[in-house]
Design an enzyme around this catalytic site. Sequence first.
Site, PDB file in Angstrom:
ATOM      1  N   SER A 176      -9.664   1.755   2.922  1.00 39.73           N
ATOM      2  CA  SER A 176      -8.798   2.537   2.063  1.00 39.73           C
ATOM      3  C   SER A 176      -7.753   1.692   1.328  1.00 39.73           C
ATOM      4  CB  SER A 176      -8.097   3.612   2.888  1.00 39.73           C
ATOM      5  OG  SER A 176      -7.245   3.019   3.854  1.00 39.73           O
ATOM      6  N   LYS A 236       0.857  -1.192   0.000  1.00 43.20           N
ATOM      7  CA  LYS A 236       0.000   0.000   0.000  1.00 43.20           C
ATOM      8  C   LYS A 236       0.888   1.236   0.000  1.00 43.20           C
ATOM      9  CE  LYS A 236      -3.864   2.000   2.681  1.00 43.20           C
ATOM     10  NZ  LYS A 236      -4.735   1.812   3.871  1.00 43.20           N
ATOM     11  N   SER A 247      -9.779  -0.599   7.144  1.00 48.74           N
ATOM     12  CA  SER A 247      -9.221  -0.467   5.794  1.00 48.74           C
ATOM     13  C   SER A 247      -8.507  -1.684   5.219  1.00 48.74           C
ATOM     14  CB  SER A 247      -8.258   0.716   5.746  1.00 48.74           C
ATOM     15  OG  SER A 247      -8.997   1.889   5.653  1.00 48.74           O
TER      16      SER A 247
HETATM   17  N1  GLN Z   1     -12.988   4.157   6.351  1.00 45.39           N
HETATM   18  C1  GLN Z   1     -12.448   4.589   7.614  1.00 45.39           C
HETATM   19  C2  GLN Z   1     -12.040   6.026   7.485  1.00 45.39           C
HETATM   20  O1  GLN Z   1     -12.301   6.604   6.500  1.00 45.39           O
HETATM   21  C3  GLN Z   1     -11.289   3.725   8.007  1.00 45.39           C
HETATM   22  C4  GLN Z   1     -10.092   3.979   7.208  1.00 45.39           C
HETATM   23  C5  GLN Z   1      -8.905   3.150   7.617  1.00 45.39           C
HETATM   24  O2  GLN Z   1      -9.044   2.116   8.254  1.00 45.39           O
HETATM   25  N2  GLN Z   1      -7.733   3.645   7.259  1.00 45.39           N
HETATM   26  O3  GLN Z   1     -11.463   6.603   8.358  1.00 45.39           O
END
Ligand code: GLN
Length: 487
Positions: A147, A72, A171
């Site tokens: 994400s 990532k 994410s």
């Molecule tokens: N979707 C969640 C957010 O927008 C979690 C994102 C993540 O785990 N990095 O914060």
Amino acid sequence: MEISDLSVTDLQARLRARELSPLDALDAIESRIAAVDPQVQAYLSRDLEAARSEAERADVTLPLGGVPIGIKDVINVTGQPCTAGSKMLESYRAPYDATVIAKLRAAGAIPFGRLNMDEFAMGSSTENSAFHPTRNPWDLTRIPGGSSGGSAAAVAAREAFAALGSDTGGSIRQPAALCGCVGLKPTYGRVSRYGLVAFASSLDQIGPLARTTRDCGLLLNAISGRDPMDSTSLDEPVGDCTALLGHDINGERRFRLGIPKEYFVDGMDPQVRAAVEAAIKHCESLGAELVEVSLPHTEFAVGVYYIIATAEASANLARFDGVRYGHRAEAPKDLLDHYKRTREEGFGGEVKRRIILGTYVLSSGYYDAYYLRAQKVRTLIRRDFTAAFEKVDALVCPTSPDLAFKLGERTDDPLRMYLADIFTIAANLAGICGVSVPCGFGSSETDGVRLPIGLQFLGKPFDEARLLQVAHAYEQSTGWHKASPPL
Ligand code: GLN
């Protein structure tokens, strides 16, 4: 079977037996990327030259010897870009290896490509990437989740044998569920965050996405452990997270699987509910004793998360001021204009929304009402899990309330986007471990396309071996993980 279809475990066995070379593995992945990535768009960049020379020198006797791994784009790898999905870091090159990368290299793996993501890991669809969205390999008109959407899509589309992602509120697990792969969020403190671009430091954790639970365990073994560069990494023995795989889940006594009643509420897609309920029955047929448990503070998890995560993000992102690295505004009038325009130009809309929210909840007069109160409720959420784990060995619930949705469907509705993580966020607040495994398919109402559904197991702190054991037993006896998208 194509080389790119192999699990990490099977690939490594063939590399070790010299039936394949690391260059064959890399070539197979490269040709798969050439064939499908123009549609999926999981990758942001790749350093092929470096990867090829590492493949030539790879020691295949190591646990991940010669295995290329996608990363990532939020984890530093020396000399490679690390954009965090943001214009702010578009031209940044990492000057050092994150600890997880150093550890992957020590295990023989080759970190060869950079995977797309929501900007600074803020989002649930990968549409917040400053560069381009990634598409779900099962239906290119849909989102892959986020994400870590690039990581999940690449693994599912056979463009990577495995990948690293990061999970702050879901994410890793949510995109794994929506793309039909396995994603594991380790216990907070198991894996070093050194070299991870920080979003919310008390919640962030790096973890693997792969095609099997065993592969996730292999990667987790490689990246775990105390690191003096991250004071929140804990001095727990790393152990072997794959040690219990294949052993009867009912060892000395019957395995107790908790079903948190608050996770089966109205509003989730009925196909998700049906698949998860069938999966739970299946677990019972494997010998698990099902126990209903209650996590009474679940309803506050999303609210608490969006206070704590934004507060921490507002502090962490203060460093992007155009002085030492990252985007810098041209010809500023004065220092204030330099800061303002640098941040105005470098950050996207969602990141700005989080910074403003986070600054607000920390500001004097509001701190007690929001941030401090959220911290207290976080403690209650954590205690809910502690109490539940006195009764059960692990919990089981859905990973995502929905199937993958259409690109653009939620971009103007942040609250609906935030609710995509309703079942994953509490694990981060509590610091426990969780894994999502494929548990079936639903079909979209509009066009009848088959879309993956994920089953989430949540485990006690540092109990990943047991968590993977039950997930593996489920996976191996159902075989949902073997399905691959019709690309
Ligand atoms: N979707 C969640 C957010 O927008 C979690 C994102 C993540 O785990 N990095 O914060």
